[in-house]
Motif scaffolding. Structure first.
Motif, mmCIF file in Angstrom:
data_model
loop_
_atom_site.group_PDB
_atom_site.id
_atom_site.type_symbol
_atom_site.label_atom_id
_atom_site.label_comp_id
_atom_site.label_asym_id
_atom_site.label_seq_id
_atom_site.Cartn_x
_atom_site.Cartn_y
_atom_site.Cartn_z
ATOM 1 N N GLN A 1 -9.144 8.009 -17.568
ATOM 2 C CA GLN A 1 -8.604 6.738 -17.084
ATOM 3 C C GLN A 1 -7.723 7.019 -15.873
ATOM 4 O O GLN A 1 -6.933 7.952 -15.865
ATOM 5 C CB GLN A 1 -7.796 6.046 -18.179
ATOM 6 N N ARG B 1 -6.077 4.991 -11.944
ATOM 7 C CA ARG B 1 -5.795 3.762 -11.206
ATOM 8 C C ARG B 1 -6.330 3.885 -9.791
ATOM 9 O O ARG B 1 -6.174 4.904 -9.141
ATOM 10 C CB ARG B 1 -4.289 3.521 -11.170
ATOM 11 N N GLU B 2 -7.002 2.824 -9.346
ATOM 12 C CA GLU B 2 -7.439 2.703 -7.954
ATOM 13 C C GLU B 2 -6.857 1.395 -7.431
ATOM 14 O O GLU B 2 -7.348 0.326 -7.764
ATOM 15 C CB GLU B 2 -8.968 2.681 -7.853
ATOM 16 N N ASP C 1 -4.894 -1.708 -7.501
ATOM 17 C CA ASP C 1 -4.408 -2.534 -8.604
ATOM 18 C C ASP C 1 -5.318 -2.478 -9.824
ATOM 19 O O ASP C 1 -5.017 -3.083 -10.847
ATOM 20 C CB ASP C 1 -4.268 -3.994 -8.156
ATOM 21 N N GLU C 2 -6.428 -1.768 -9.724
ATOM 22 C CA GLU C 2 -7.402 -1.729 -10.816
ATOM 23 C C GLU C 2 -7.295 -0.440 -11.617
ATOM 24 O O GLU C 2 -7.025 0.625 -11.066
ATOM 25 C CB GLU C 2 -8.825 -1.854 -10.271
ATOM 26 N N ARG D 1 -9.460 2.141 -13.754
ATOM 27 C CA ARG D 1 -10.841 2.572 -13.949
ATOM 28 C C ARG D 1 -10.895 3.517 -15.133
ATOM 29 O O ARG D 1 -9.917 4.188 -15.461
ATOM 30 C CB ARG D 1 -11.358 3.308 -12.711
#
Length: 104
Positions: free
Chosen positions: A90, A92-93, A95-96, A98
């Protein structure tokens, strides 16, 4: 040092270390002695690990490579589903958040 004069932390500590020490100053003397004994054991353990002849002890050497498309900064957890183990990545890209699940 006078009885009412608070000790000064070592100057080479970073912000995180200083914050941790600040939290410990709120604890009672018995807890501080227990934590101190534990930290001495951890330091001795780390010295033994660093002094070991076998270079394979390193966490980085034992780490499996990340799958394509998964950044090295991803958090990895192991999940077992129906007797099969999976690596759950897991990250972060922007604000998302992934994620990717890969069978071990």
């Amino acid at each position: 040092m006078a009885a009412d004069e608070r000790p000064t932390p070592p100057p080479e500590l970073d912000r995180v270390d200083r914050e941790a020490l600040e939290e410990f100053t709120k604890r009672d003397a018995a807890t501080l002695r227990e934590v101190s004994a534990y930290l001495e054991e951890v330091a001795a353990w780390k010295e033994r690990r660093e002094g070991a002849d076998d270079e394979s002890i390193s966490d980085e050497a034992d780490a499996e490579p990340y799958p394509d498309g998964v950044p090295e900064r991803a958090t990895v957890s192991v999940t077992e589903i129906a007797g099969t183990e999976y690596d759950y990545y897991q990250w972060r890209e922007g604000d998302e958040i992934r994620s990717e699940t890969v069978r071990r």
